[in-house]
Design a protein around this motif. Structure first.
Motif, PDB file in Angstrom:
ATOM      1  N   GLN A 151      53.865-114.319   3.228  1.00 57.61           N
ATOM      2  CA  GLN A 151      55.159-114.422   3.905  1.00 57.61           C
ATOM      3  C   GLN A 151      56.223-113.665   3.124  1.00 57.61           C
ATOM      4  O   GLN A 151      56.206-113.634   1.897  1.00 57.61           O
ATOM      5  N   TRP A 152      57.170-113.071   3.853  1.00 58.26           N
ATOM      6  CA  TRP A 152      58.260-112.363   3.171  1.00 58.26           C
ATOM      7  C   TRP A 152      59.430-113.299   2.872  1.00 58.26           C
ATOM      8  O   TRP A 152      59.544-114.381   3.434  1.00 58.26           O
ATOM      9  N   ARG A 153      60.296-112.848   1.963  1.00 55.30           N
ATOM     10  CA  ARG A 153      61.526-113.595   1.672  1.00 55.30           C
ATOM     11  C   ARG A 153      62.494-113.466   2.843  1.00 55.30           C
ATOM     12  O   ARG A 153      63.116-114.427   3.258  1.00 55.30           O
ATOM     13  N   ARG A 154      62.606-112.232   3.309  1.00 50.34           N
ATOM     14  CA  ARG A 154      63.429-111.923   4.488  1.00 50.34           C
ATOM     15  C   ARG A 154      63.043-110.505   4.907  1.00 50.34           C
ATOM     16  O   ARG A 154      62.469-109.746   4.125  1.00 50.34           O
ATOM     17  N   PRO A 155      63.361-110.112   6.145  1.00 52.14           N
ATOM     18  CA  PRO A 155      62.993-108.763   6.594  1.00 52.14           C
ATOM     19  C   PRO A 155      63.555-107.696   5.664  1.00 52.14           C
ATOM     20  O   PRO A 155      64.709-107.755   5.247  1.00 52.14           O
ATOM     21  N   GLY A 156      62.703-106.745   5.292  1.00 59.59           N
ATOM     22  CA  GLY A 156      63.127-105.626   4.464  1.00 59.59           C
ATOM     23  C   GLY A 156      63.148-105.892   2.974  1.00 59.59           C
ATOM     24  O   GLY A 156      63.332-104.964   2.188  1.00 59.59           O
ATOM     25  N   TYR A 157      62.985-107.135   2.543  1.00 65.08           N
ATOM     26  CA  TYR A 157      63.012-107.449   1.114  1.00 65.08           C
ATOM     27  C   TYR A 157      61.666-107.069   0.510  1.00 65.08           C
ATOM     28  O   TYR A 157      60.628-107.560   0.944  1.00 65.08           O
ATOM     29  N   PRO A 158      61.649-106.193  -0.494  1.00 65.09           N
ATOM     30  CA  PRO A 158      60.374-105.703  -1.033  1.00 65.09           C
ATOM     31  C   PRO A 158      59.605-106.766  -1.814  1.00 65.09           C
ATOM     32  O   PRO A 158      60.172-107.735  -2.301  1.00 65.09           O
ATOM     33  N   THR A 159      58.314-106.515  -1.973  1.00 67.51           N
ATOM     34  CA  THR A 159      57.424-107.389  -2.719  1.00 67.51           C
ATOM     35  C   THR A 159      57.154-106.782  -4.093  1.00 67.51           C
ATOM     36  O   THR A 159      57.698-105.733  -4.435  1.00 67.51           O
ATOM     37  N   GLU A 160      56.253-107.391  -4.831  1.00 71.15           N
ATOM     38  CA  GLU A 160      55.808-106.852  -6.118  1.00 71.15           C
ATOM     39  C   GLU A 160      54.599-105.931  -5.943  1.00 71.15           C
ATOM     40  O   GLU A 160      53.969-105.551  -6.924  1.00 71.15           O
ATOM     41  N   GLY A 161      54.271-105.594  -4.692  1.00 77.16           N
ATOM     42  CA  GLY A 161      53.133-104.721  -4.400  1.00 77.16           C
ATOM     43  C   GLY A 161      52.319-105.193  -3.208  1.00 77.16           C
ATOM     44  O   GLY A 161      51.457-104.478  -2.711  1.00 77.16           O
ATOM     45  N   CYS A 162      52.595-106.384  -2.759  1.00 71.22           N
ATOM     46  CA  CYS A 162      51.873-106.963  -1.620  1.00 71.22           C
ATOM     47  C   CYS A 162      52.430-106.450  -0.298  1.00 71.22           C
ATOM     48  O   CYS A 162      53.426-105.734  -0.258  1.00 71.22           O
ATOM     49  N   LEU A 163      51.782-106.859   0.791  1.00 76.74           N
ATOM     50  CA  LEU A 163      52.332-106.704   2.136  1.00 76.74           C
ATOM     51  C   LEU A 163      52.862-108.069   2.546  1.00 76.74           C
ATOM     52  O   LEU A 163      52.160-109.081   2.388  1.00 76.74           O
ATOM     53  N   ALA A 164      54.081-108.134   3.063  1.00 80.88           N
ATOM     54  CA  ALA A 164      54.682-109.410   3.420  1.00 80.88           C
ATOM     55  C   ALA A 164      55.168-109.385   4.863  1.00 80.88           C
ATOM     56  O   ALA A 164      55.640-108.357   5.355  1.00 80.88           O
ATOM     57  N   PHE A 165      55.065-110.542   5.504  1.00 74.52           N
ATOM     58  CA  PHE A 165      55.310-110.692   6.938  1.00 74.52           C
ATOM     59  C   PHE A 165      56.176-111.907   7.218  1.00 74.52           C
ATOM     60  O   PHE A 165      56.277-112.812   6.386  1.00 74.52           O
ATOM     61  N   ALA A 166      56.735-111.956   8.427  1.00 71.04           N
ATOM     62  CA  ALA A 166      57.445-113.151   8.895  1.00 71.04           C
ATOM     63  C   ALA A 166      56.446-114.312   8.935  1.00 71.04           C
ATOM     64  O   ALA A 166      55.244-114.115   9.148  1.00 71.04           O
ATOM     65  N   ARG A 167      56.923-115.515   8.751  1.00 75.21           N
ATOM     66  CA  ARG A 167      56.050-116.694   8.704  1.00 75.21           C
ATOM     67  C   ARG A 167      55.127-116.809   9.925  1.00 75.21           C
ATOM     68  O   ARG A 167      53.927-116.998   9.757  1.00 75.21           O
ATOM     69  N   PRO A 168      55.647-116.685  11.142  1.00 74.49           N
ATOM     70  CA  PRO A 168      54.721-116.800  12.286  1.00 74.49           C
ATOM     71  C   PRO A 168      53.687-115.677  12.312  1.00 74.49           C
ATOM     72  O   PRO A 168      52.556-115.881  12.754  1.00 74.49           O
ATOM     73  N   ASP A 169      54.059-114.490  11.818  1.00 74.49           N
ATOM     74  CA  ASP A 169      53.144-113.348  11.847  1.00 74.49           C
ATOM     75  C   ASP A 169      52.023-113.473  10.822  1.00 74.49           C
ATOM     76  O   ASP A 169      50.878-113.115  11.112  1.00 74.49           O
ATOM     77  N   ILE A 170      52.315-113.993   9.616  1.00 73.67           N
ATOM     78  CA  ILE A 170      51.231-114.138   8.633  1.00 73.67           C
ATOM     79  C   ILE A 170      50.259-115.209   9.113  1.00 73.67           C
ATOM     80  O   ILE A 170      49.047-115.078   8.940  1.00 73.67           O
ATOM     81  N   ARG A 171      50.747-116.238   9.767  1.00 77.06           N
ATOM     82  CA  ARG A 171      49.840-117.259  10.312  1.00 77.06           C
ATOM     83  C   ARG A 171      48.963-116.641  11.398  1.00 77.06           C
ATOM     84  O   ARG A 171      47.750-116.826  11.419  1.00 77.06           O
ATOM     85  N   TRP A 172      49.594-115.897  12.331  1.00 80.78           N
ATOM     86  CA  TRP A 172      48.854-115.259  13.426  1.00 80.78           C
ATOM     87  C   TRP A 172      47.775-114.336  12.852  1.00 80.78           C
ATOM     88  O   TRP A 172      46.638-114.342  13.313  1.00 80.78           O
ATOM     89  N   LEU A 173      48.133-113.581  11.850  1.00 82.32           N
ATOM     90  CA  LEU A 173      47.198-112.654  11.220  1.00 82.32           C
ATOM     91  C   LEU A 173      46.054-113.410  10.531  1.00 82.32           C
ATOM     92  O   LEU A 173      44.879-113.055  10.686  1.00 82.32           O
ATOM     93  N   ALA A 174      46.387-114.455   9.783  1.00 81.95           N
ATOM     94  CA  ALA A 174      45.365-115.227   9.067  1.00 81.95           C
ATOM     95  C   ALA A 174      44.406-115.923  10.029  1.00 81.95           C
ATOM     96  O   ALA A 174      43.248-116.156   9.684  1.00 81.95           O
ATOM     97  N   GLU A 175      44.864-116.232  11.213  1.00 81.42           N
ATOM     98  CA  GLU A 175      43.983-116.848  12.217  1.00 81.42           C
ATOM     99  C   GLU A 175      42.938-115.868  12.736  1.00 81.42           C
ATOM    100  O   GLU A 175      41.923-116.266  13.282  1.00 81.42           O
ATOM    101  N   ARG A 176      43.163-114.558  12.564  1.00 83.57           N
ATOM    102  CA  ARG A 176      42.302-113.523  13.136  1.00 83.57           C
ATOM    103  C   ARG A 176      41.555-112.667  12.104  1.00 83.57           C
ATOM    104  O   ARG A 176      40.508-112.120  12.416  1.00 83.57           O
ATOM    105  N   ALA A 177      42.112-112.523  10.930  1.00 86.98           N
ATOM    106  CA  ALA A 177      41.567-111.591   9.936  1.00 86.98           C
ATOM    107  C   ALA A 177      40.523-112.291   9.058  1.00 86.98           C
ATOM    108  O   ALA A 177      40.844-112.854   8.025  1.00 86.98           O
ATOM    109  N   ALA A 178      39.291-112.219   9.477  1.00 89.89           N
ATOM    110  CA  ALA A 178      38.185-112.825   8.732  1.00 89.89           C
ATOM    111  C   ALA A 178      37.845-111.992   7.508  1.00 89.89           C
ATOM    112  O   ALA A 178      38.238-110.819   7.420  1.00 89.89           O
ATOM    113  N   PRO A 179      37.107-112.563   6.559  1.00 92.21           N
ATOM    114  CA  PRO A 179      36.655-111.754   5.417  1.00 92.21           C
ATOM    115  C   PRO A 179      35.936-110.502   5.886  1.00 92.21           C
ATOM    116  O   PRO A 179      35.139-110.536   6.830  1.00 92.21           O
ATOM    117  N   GLY A 180      36.274-109.386   5.252  1.00 90.97           N
ATOM    118  CA  GLY A 180      35.716-108.097   5.615  1.00 90.97           C
ATOM    119  C   GLY A 180      36.624-107.283   6.520  1.00 90.97           C
ATOM    120  O   GLY A 180      36.402-106.075   6.697  1.00 90.97           O
TER     121      GLY A 180
END
Length: 158
Positions: free
Chosen positions: A124-153
């Protein structure tokens, strides 16, 4: 999944995301704040069971004392470790909500090369546009949606 300047294209949707404060890098180094370019893969999912339900049946709960080693000279560099752990590390059970859901990647894993960077997560991101330490960060509903679909591999092209 594929990163573009407009967001991550995943499973038929475009999800706004932020990258590392150091931009994109062909030569990722520990602490540079850059997001490594290349083809990566999802290797796991972690979640805070006291805050959210499991996004996938294979997701693992983040429990007290779970850490991630960023000590490049240590044998457990770029791996999950348990407290007590004296070398440099990142706490996975954070006070803020950034790691309530985390997709782990295979960047510099499982055989970590010293100094090539650790803990490249999707979270999850801190807020839109706020950079990370190297990760990819998303809005809370989007990281959940992604985690529900992105299986290992699941591939991630950055």
């Amino acid at each position: 999944m594929r990163w573009t300047r407009q967001g991550v294209l995943a499973f038929g949707r475009r999800l706004p995301c932020t990258i590392g404060r150091g931009g994109l890098s062909e030569d990722k180094r520990e602490g540079d704040g850059a997001t490594p370019r290349g083809l990566h893969h999802v290797t796991g999912c972690l979640y805070r069971p006291d805050r959210v339900s499991a996004p996938a049946p294979w997701a693992l709960p983040i429990l007290p004392g779970m850490l991630w080693s960023d000590a490049s000279g240590d044998a457990r560099y770029n791996q999950m470790v348990l407290a007590p752990y004296a070398p440099s590390h990142e706490v996975l059970r954070r006070a803020d909500p950034l790691y309530d859901i985390v997709l782990l990647t295979d960047w510099n894993w499982p055989l970590a090369e010293t100094g090539r960077g650790s803990a490249i997560f999707l979270h999850q991101w801190r807020r839109p546009g706020y950079p990370t330490e190297g990760c990819l960060a998303f809005a809370r509903p989007d990281i959940r949606w992604l985690a529900e679909r992105a299986a290992p591999g699941t591939p991630i092209l950055i």
